[in-house]
Design a protein around this motif. Structure first.
Motif, PDB file in Angstrom:
ATOM      1  N   GLU A 471       0.838  -1.196   0.000  1.00  0.00           N
ATOM      2  CA  GLU A 471       0.000   0.000   0.000  1.00  0.00           C
ATOM      3  C   GLU A 471       0.875   1.247   0.000  1.00  0.00           C
ATOM      4  N   ASP A 472       0.273   2.351  -0.382  1.00  0.00           N
ATOM      5  CA  ASP A 472       1.018   3.604  -0.498  1.00  0.00           C
ATOM      6  C   ASP A 472       1.107   4.318   0.845  1.00  0.00           C
ATOM      7  N   LEU A 473       1.766   3.686   1.802  1.00  0.00           N
ATOM      8  CA  LEU A 473       2.012   4.341   3.079  1.00  0.00           C
ATOM      9  C   LEU A 473       3.206   5.275   2.935  1.00  0.00           C
ATOM     10  N   PRO A 474       3.179   6.425   3.579  1.00  0.00           N
ATOM     11  CA  PRO A 474       4.303   7.369   3.465  1.00  0.00           C
ATOM     12  C   PRO A 474       5.618   6.741   3.915  1.00  0.00           C
ATOM     13  N   ASP A 475       6.664   6.997   3.163  1.00  0.00           N
ATOM     14  CA  ASP A 475       7.973   6.430   3.492  1.00  0.00           C
ATOM     15  C   ASP A 475       8.454   6.875   4.870  1.00  0.00           C
ATOM     16  N   ASP A 476       8.102   8.108   5.252  1.00  0.00           N
ATOM     17  CA  ASP A 476       8.588   8.607   6.536  1.00  0.00           C
ATOM     18  C   ASP A 476       7.955   7.851   7.708  1.00  0.00           C
ATOM     19  N   LEU A 477       6.699   7.384   7.539  1.00  0.00           N
ATOM     20  CA  LEU A 477       6.070   6.594   8.594  1.00  0.00           C
ATOM     21  C   LEU A 477       6.702   5.210   8.688  1.00  0.00           C
ATOM     22  N   ILE A 478       6.977   4.604   7.536  1.00  0.00           N
ATOM     23  CA  ILE A 478       7.635   3.286   7.525  1.00  0.00           C
ATOM     24  C   ILE A 478       9.005   3.389   8.189  1.00  0.00           C
ATOM     25  N   GLN A 479       9.749   4.443   7.838  1.00  0.00           N
ATOM     26  CA  GLN A 479      11.074   4.629   8.413  1.00  0.00           C
ATOM     27  C   GLN A 479      10.985   4.902   9.914  1.00  0.00           C
ATOM     28  N   LYS A 480       9.969   5.655  10.302  1.00  0.00           N
ATOM     29  CA  LYS A 480       9.796   5.943  11.725  1.00  0.00           C
ATOM     30  C   LYS A 480       9.547   4.664  12.502  1.00  0.00           C
ATOM     31  N   GLU A 481       8.752   3.755  11.927  1.00  0.00           N
ATOM     32  CA  GLU A 481       8.503   2.475  12.586  1.00  0.00           C
ATOM     33  C   GLU A 481       9.809   1.700  12.752  1.00  0.00           C
ATOM     34  N   ARG A 482      10.631   1.681  11.702  1.00  0.00           N
ATOM     35  CA  ARG A 482      11.916   0.979  11.792  1.00  0.00           C
ATOM     36  C   ARG A 482      12.796   1.607  12.875  1.00  0.00           C
ATOM     37  N   ASP A 483      12.801   2.937  12.931  1.00  0.00           N
ATOM     38  CA  ASP A 483      13.634   3.638  13.915  1.00  0.00           C
ATOM     39  C   ASP A 483      13.188   3.316  15.336  1.00  0.00           C
ATOM     40  N   ILE A 484      11.870   3.305  15.557  1.00  0.00           N
ATOM     41  CA  ILE A 484      11.354   3.007  16.903  1.00  0.00           C
ATOM     42  C   ILE A 484      11.691   1.574  17.283  1.00  0.00           C
ATOM     43  N   GLN A 485      11.500   0.644  16.340  1.00  0.00           N
ATOM     44  CA  GLN A 485      11.797  -0.761  16.619  1.00  0.00           C
ATOM     45  C   GLN A 485      13.286  -0.958  16.906  1.00  0.00           C
ATOM     46  N   PHE A 486      14.125  -0.227  16.167  1.00  0.00           N
ATOM     47  CA  PHE A 486      15.572  -0.318  16.408  1.00  0.00           C
ATOM     48  C   PHE A 486      15.900   0.215  17.802  1.00  0.00           C
ATOM     49  N   SER A 487      15.339   1.367  18.152  1.00  0.00           N
ATOM     50  CA  SER A 487      15.591   1.944  19.475  1.00  0.00           C
ATOM     51  C   SER A 487      15.115   1.003  20.574  1.00  0.00           C
ATOM     52  N   LEU A 488      13.948   0.396  20.361  1.00  0.00           N
ATOM     53  CA  LEU A 488      13.400  -0.520  21.350  1.00  0.00           C
ATOM     54  C   LEU A 488      14.297  -1.737  21.519  1.00  0.00           C
ATOM     55  N   SER A 489      14.831  -2.244  20.413  1.00  0.00           N
ATOM     56  CA  SER A 489      15.723  -3.405  20.503  1.00  0.00           C
ATOM     57  C   SER A 489      17.014  -3.043  21.228  1.00  0.00           C
ATOM     58  N   GLN A 490      17.521  -1.822  20.997  1.00  0.00           N
ATOM     59  CA  GLN A 490      18.734  -1.380  21.682  1.00  0.00           C
ATOM     60  C   GLN A 490      18.503  -1.268  23.185  1.00  0.00           C
TER      61      GLN A 490
END
Length: 925
Positions: A471-490
């Protein structure tokens, strides 16, 4: 008394109108606000404040006031209406307040309070959809500087919403955040009265969640401490009584119920608990009378009444009053749904939404389905049977909607286990009818329900992740999800490594913030209709397509279902779907754990012998189909419940040998995971990691031994081999997107009690050497054909009856990888290396993953130089979870035949041409 108060209020309004008509609006605003914010408010001060505010609103000059003051006036009027329990009036006033703010483009900080209060007012009215919507709107406006108490209030309200919808793990996060903001680490004796009650509320809510998450000991500890505080002791006693009733300790529960005297005539919760206590004591008629008397004069649509009607339905069902039971369950549906007021018991809601009583609504639908089923059986009525099936289907559709609504895997796993009992009821009833009638449609429905009940949470999670890319979800939201997940894993890694309790507390609060931030982000995803619609679609089973795929690979599908009092096995091949019941339910359940222990435990000097419990288990599971297994090349197993983690390869064939000697065996979690597309075996790019080939690693309490044979695993394929110090977690993350096959010849540590702490180990590096489930789940492995996890216990962990094993392999599936070779118990280095090496040999020859693994195991079993590893403990731990087998050999064979045919045709024409030339030449002579 009420009439006198009403006359006083009218007089008060008149006096206010006469006393303050000429005073400036701002002065009246200050006066009303002063009364509203009184340190000792009374009904009198509230009424006077409301009268002045209303007089201001009716003043023609009101529209000239600053917009923020107009907004504040209606917000305060809304709050005064809430205090008077006039919730609909409060809603109208809060909406006016918000409209003023939006039309005047006021700051979000000014709109936050009325939006929050509006959501809470809808909750008090039992309007789930509207309450959730406006509380989520308030959460969006929660940015920049904001009063701590208001932020805490929002998080507490959201916690209540998540709790009522059954998402208990997320509710704990919100309640904990609310507590941390307002109270921090202070205890009751350090707080002022207002904050003491706030702490009580937060802890009470957290305790309620823990009860529902099956953590009674933790909840009981919280409630016993709350009793000491002396605040609202009746409420606390009821919660303690509930825990004891869940534990079937009715005498202890009764003691606390009798002490909660002030709850006896007002609380549905008290009546529910009291009725349950009576039922556990055997006083069912007394329980029924209690419920009927309480509900007799309560006709309102209050979701808190749903469990009481469900209990009446249970009692009626138990005594054989099936029509009465259906009527009670229907009333529970009306109360729990909130938007459904159809009194015809043959009807069910057609347009569900997730509300405040999702679990009770599901239970009511299942109860009504069972009642109709009993009616159909007793009266030999086909229409009632149809109503029963329709109610079951309605319940299962609603269950999928709820699971899809949840925004985290933990909540979905918990909910999937909760609804499993309903699926068992439905499947038992439909199969009972099938055995009577042999009606194929009934068998197909039972099979479909069986498969959709399995791994529902994982299925939704995988689909959700895939849809985000389509789906055409904004790239910035997808990237934000990755960033949050990365921070959470750290943060999570630091928590696992930290020994200081104070630092762990700080880190846990940071992790909590990230989880809530992720939850808010998922709320933003839901605002995109295309994404929401695609995410909510089911992976349906198409039998015709599935039969074609089974025919292509000559595979028999064997899917088990634990129906609670019976085991069923569905078989499907290219021709037909069948089912058989396993003869002895108790015997099978007793044999499974014993056999798992036997095959995974090796004693030096003891040879493994077939027979005994292995023969017994083979007969129980396979005897109806044993004679037909030789007709197939592959067996696809879909286990369920305690059968998860049982390697069928070790079961015995007709000749007394291992089943793996007869055919290849692979596994899947549900038939809903199968793709209609043919499996592509891509291995042009293979990347292998062996971080402990040369040396082991010892850090703190963890010791990771050297794996000297891990290099042999990597040398068996043509691809990139990353060894020792180069095999870091950072290197793995760098290579993961480019590989068709990933081979991890390393250590893994399973944590059944704490699955999120399990990890795959790499060589130490500044980025850490442990790859945790949360990080694995965040990978994009949709284009990875196979992950070979030869590390120990990668398919070991806690067992969910509906979802299967919650371990590292689940995380790789969540990441999108369709085929996994994983391990059920601790692997032996040399034997695993042998099987790995032979696997890649057969893969290069064009065999499917399933057949290549089968042949590799059989090579080990027939190799006299590996005789010490013939015990199943050394080879049965490796299992393939994935798609239906699809060998490349037929394609290669057809290509060779075509090439040979073309060569023969070419040779024929060359010889013919040569002969013709010779004839021509002779003719000229």
């Amino acid at each position: 008394m009420r009439l006198r108060w009403l006359l006083f209020s009218i007089l008060l309004v008149c006096l206010v109108s006469q006393r303050y008509p000429q005073k400036p609006l701002l002065e009246r605003y200050r006066m009303a606000t002063s009364l509203f914010e009184s340190d000792a408010p009374t009904e009198s001060t509230d009424s006077l404040s409301e009268a002045i505010f209303l007089e201001m609103v009716n003043d023609p000059g009101f529209v000239t006031l600053e917009k923020d003051l107009q907004l504040d006036v209606f917000e305060k009027l809304g709050t005064l209406a809430v205090l008077a329990t006039k919730y609909e009036l409060a809603i109208a006033r809060y909406r006016t307040s918000i409209d003023i703010g939006i039309s005047s483009q006021l700051a979000d900080s000014l709109l936050f309070d009325p939006t929050l209060y509006l959501g809470e007012s809808y909750y008090l009215l039992g309007k789930a959809d509207s309450s959730i919507f406006f509380l989520k709107e308030a959460e969006k406006r929660l940015h920049g500087p904001m009063a701590t108490n208001q932020s805490s209030r929002l998080f507490n309200s959201l916690g209540v919403i998540y709790y009522q919808s059954g998402n208990y793990s997320q509710a704990v996060n919100y309640f904990s955040k609310a507590k941390n903001l307002t109270i921090g680490q202070r205890d009751f004796d350090e707080l002022e009265p207002y904050y003491r009650y706030a702490l009580f509320s937060f802890l009470n809510n957290i305790g309620s969640c823990l009860v529902n998450l099956d953590q009674p000991d933790s909840a009981l500890s919280i409630y016993k401490n709350l009793l000491i505080s002396g605040i609202d002791t009746d409420k606390t006693r009821l919660q303690i009584a509930r825990i004891f009733l869940d534990l079937n300790e009715v005498d202890s529960a009764d003691r606390y119920l009798q002490q909660a005297v002030n709850q006896s005539d007002v609380s549905p919760f008290f009546v529910d608990l009291r009725a349950e206590a009576l039922i556990q004591k055997g006083a069912r008629l007394e329980a029924e009378d209690l419920l009927v008397d309480f509900l007799e004069n309560r006709k309102e649509s209050d979701f808190r009444l749903a469990p009481l009607y469900n209990k009446l339905g249970d009692l009626a069902l138990e005594k054989g009053d099936f029509l009465g039971a259906a009527t009670h369950y229907h009333q529970a549906i009306v109360r729990a749904d909130g938007n459904f007021d159809q009194q015809d018991i043959l009807k069910n809601p057609s347009d569900y939404s997730v509300g405040f009583a999702s679990n009770h609504l599901f239970e009511a639908l299942i109860g009504k389905a069972k009642a109709f089923g009993r009616l159909a059986k007793g009266e030999k009525s086909e229409p009632y049977f149809g109503y029963s099936v329709a109610s079951f289907q309605s319940a299962f559709d609603f269950a999928y909607l709820v699971a899809n609504y949840y925004d985290n895997d933990e909540a979905r796993v918990f909910f999937s286990d909760f609804v499993l009992e309903g699926y068992r009821d439905g499947i038992n009833q439909v199969l009972e009818k099938y055995f009577e009638t042999s009606e194929q449609a009934l068998l197909e429905r039972a099979f479909a329900w069986s498969e959709e009940s399995k791994a529902m949470g994982l299925n939704i999670g995988i689909r959700e992740k895939r849809v985000k890319t389509l789906e055409d979800l904004p790239d910035d939201l997808i990237q934000k999800e990755r960033d949050i997940q990365f921070s959470l894993s750290q943060i999570q890694q630091k928590i696992f490594a930290e020994s200081d309790e104070q630092q762990r507390r700080i880190l846990n609060e940071l992790a909590l913030d990230k989880r809530l931030e992720l939850s808010r982000l998922h709320g933003q995803f839901a605002e995109f209709p295309g994404y929401t619609k695609a995410k909510g679609e089911k992976n349906s089973i198409h039998l015709a397509e599935l039969k074609e795929a089974l025919e292509r690979s000559n595979t028999l599908l064997l899917s088990f279902f634990d129906a609670g009092s019976a085991w069923f096995a569905f078989t499907l091949d290219e021709q037909q779907l069948k089912v058989y019941e396993i003869s002895d339910y108790a015997l099978l359940n007793n044999a499974i754990p014993k056999f798992k222990t036997r095959i995974s435990t090796f004693e030096l000097g003891k040879e493994y012998k077939t027979g005994g419990i292995g023969t017994q288990l083979s007969k129980l599971l396979l005897s109806p189909i044993m004679s037909k297994l030789s007709d197939y090349d592959n067996l696809m197993i879909i286990p369920h419940s305690s059968l998860a983690g049982l390697p069928f390869e070790v079961l015995e064939n007709q000749d007394g040998g291992f089943l793996v000697e007869s055919l290849s065996i692979s596994y899947q979690l549900s038939s809903t995971f199968f793709s209609s597309e043919k499996t592509k075996y891509l291995h042009s790019s293979i990347v292998g990691f062996a971080p402990f080939h040369s040396a082991g690693l010892e850090t703190g309490d963890e010791k990771l031994d050297q794996l000297p044979y891990s290099l042999e695993e990597l040398e068996s394929f043509k691809g990139e081999k990353i060894l020792d110090s180069a095999a870091t977690k950072e290197k793995f993350l760098d290579k993961v997107d480019d590989a068709n096959i990933l081979h991890l010849a390393t250590h893994a540590v399973a944590k059944s009690a704490q699955p999120e702490a399990a990890f795959v180990a790499f060589f130490p590096h500044e980025s850490g050497n442990k790859l945790y489930p949360i990080e694995i789940s965040g990978l994009s492995l949709e284009n990875t054909s196979l992950v070979f996890l030869s590390a120990c216990e990668t398919n070991y962990g806690s067992l969910s009856a509906s979802e299967g094993i919650i371990g590292l392999s689940r995380s790789f599936s969540f990441a999108g990888c369709k085929n996994l070779i994983t391990t059920l118990w601790k692997a032996e280095d040399k034997a695993t290396a042998y099987i790995s090496a032979r696997f890649y040999v057969y893969l290069d020859e064009g065999d499917s993953y399933a057949i290549a693994l089968q042949k590799a195991k059989n090579d080990l079993l027939s190799d006299p130089t590996m005789a010490q590893f013939h015990h199943p403990a050394f080879w049965a731990h490796l299992v393939l979870i994935g798609d239906l087998p699809s060998s490349e050999k037929p394609i290669l064979m057809y290509s060779l035949l075509l090439g040979l045919l073309l060569l023969m045709v070419g040779l024929f024409w060359w010889l013919k041409s040569k002969k013709m030339k010779k004839s021509i030449r002779l003719g000229w002579i």
